[in-house]
Design an enzyme around this catalytic site. Structure first.
Site, mmCIF file in Angstrom:
data_model
loop_
_atom_site.group_PDB
_atom_site.id
_atom_site.type_symbol
_atom_site.label_atom_id
_atom_site.label_comp_id
_atom_site.label_asym_id
_atom_site.label_seq_id
_atom_site.Cartn_x
_atom_site.Cartn_y
_atom_site.Cartn_z
ATOM 1 N N ASP A 1 41.507 42.772 36.714
ATOM 2 C CA ASP A 1 42.039 42.319 35.430
ATOM 3 C C ASP A 1 40.941 42.339 34.366
ATOM 4 O O ASP A 1 39.829 41.836 34.605
ATOM 5 C CB ASP A 1 42.559 40.878 35.542
ATOM 6 N N LYS B 1 43.524 46.345 34.958
ATOM 7 C CA LYS B 1 44.872 45.923 34.593
ATOM 8 C C LYS B 1 44.826 45.154 33.283
ATOM 9 O O LYS B 1 43.914 44.348 33.060
ATOM 10 C CB LYS B 1 45.508 45.052 35.681
ATOM 11 N N GLU C 1 56.236 40.433 36.037
ATOM 12 C CA GLU C 1 56.118 39.050 36.500
ATOM 13 C C GLU C 1 57.245 38.182 35.966
ATOM 14 O O GLU C 1 57.508 38.146 34.760
ATOM 15 C CB GLU C 1 54.768 38.457 36.081
#
Length: 272
Positions: free
Chosen positions: A91, A121, A190
């Site tokens: 991330d 990401k 998500e």
């Protein structure tokens, strides 16, 4: 007739696309340190996410926002040293890519050079497309993240399910196709309705990994500490706990304390 499962010695972004094409589900878990990553990798996980969730799980912050780029690089380099098979995705933390595409590229380059990670990401869609374009243009693989994006928690105000309303669902579908067009190799969805997640997965050619997004996507991701039951106060509907390590570890440590206090540990066989 079933298709024989391909054995991968090393997972790459190309491997994940092949898995989607072959109908093979993709497994993904977080890890933040060498010891945990060694176990996760040996279990033949496909993708290890060095998530900014380390801010919550490791550092004890309320949100993912406080973790820094230097801290993410530290965690990622520890995981990379352990991973022999899994693709390691890192991330990019909050504040390191949103405001300026040049800063986004610098952050991604630092992660790749200093940690040895295999991909990065980022959270968001159209609003960060220039950052994504610049990172991909430099040859760095990018995974997108839509739906509930924890780095935007103060904008949302809650961790509730996203894209239940038509307007937000429409934008999410548009953003997913845009991320594919820009060259992202995969996408995390998500906490969105399962039906919407399946629609997205079927509408794009890149793998879609879900967390709280149902079973109609191409793979699943969980935080490893949640899966193992090390965190015991976090109980979302999408979480399946495979162990209760909180209780087992508490009991083991409690027994150690008792053995030390009673002078049972160490025994004669446990000393030189």
């Amino acid at each position: 007739m079933s298709v024989a499962k391909k054995e991968y010695k090393r997972i790459t972004v190309k491997s994940l696309i092949e898995m989607k094409q072959n109908g093979e589900k993709i497994s993904m878990l977080t890890s933040y340190d060498y010891s945990m990553a060694k176990i996760v990798d040996a279990a033949k996980i496909d993708v290890i996410l060095v998530g900014d969730s380390a801010s919550n799980v490791i550092a004890g912050h309320e949100t993912t926002l406080p973790i820094t780029l230097d801290q993410m690089i530290y965690h990622a380099s520890s995981v990379v040293r352990a991973a022999e098979r899994a693709l390691v995705v890192v991330d990019i933390p909050f504040g390191s890519y949103q405001s300026d595409s040049k800063e986004a590229l610098r952050s991604a380059i630092r992660i790749m050079k200093e940690s040895g990670g295999h991909a990065v990401k980022v959270e968001g869609g159209d609003e960060i497309k220039e950052s994504i374009k610049r990172i991909i243009g430099a040859g760095i693989p990018v995974m997108g993240h839509l739906g509930l994006t924890p780095q935007s928690i103060y904008k949302f105000g809650t961790y509730t399910v996203r894209a239940k309303e038509e307007a937000e669902a429409k934008k999410l579908k548009q953003d997913a196709k845009m991320l594919e067009k820009l060259g992202c190799f995969g996408l995390v969805l998500e906490k969105i309705p399962a039906k919407l997640a399946q629609e997205v997965a079927e509408s794009i050619s890149i793998p879609v990994i879900g967390i709280g997004a149902g079973n109609g996507v191409d793979g699943q991701v969980l935080v490893v500490h949640d899966l193992l039951g090390m965190t015991h106060e976090f109980n979302p509907r999408f979480l399946r706990r495979y162990m209760n390590l909180y209780e087992e570890m508490s009991n083991a440590i409690g027994q150690y304390v008792a053995d030390v206090k009673s002078r049972d540990f160490p025994s004669e066989d446990e000393q030189y």
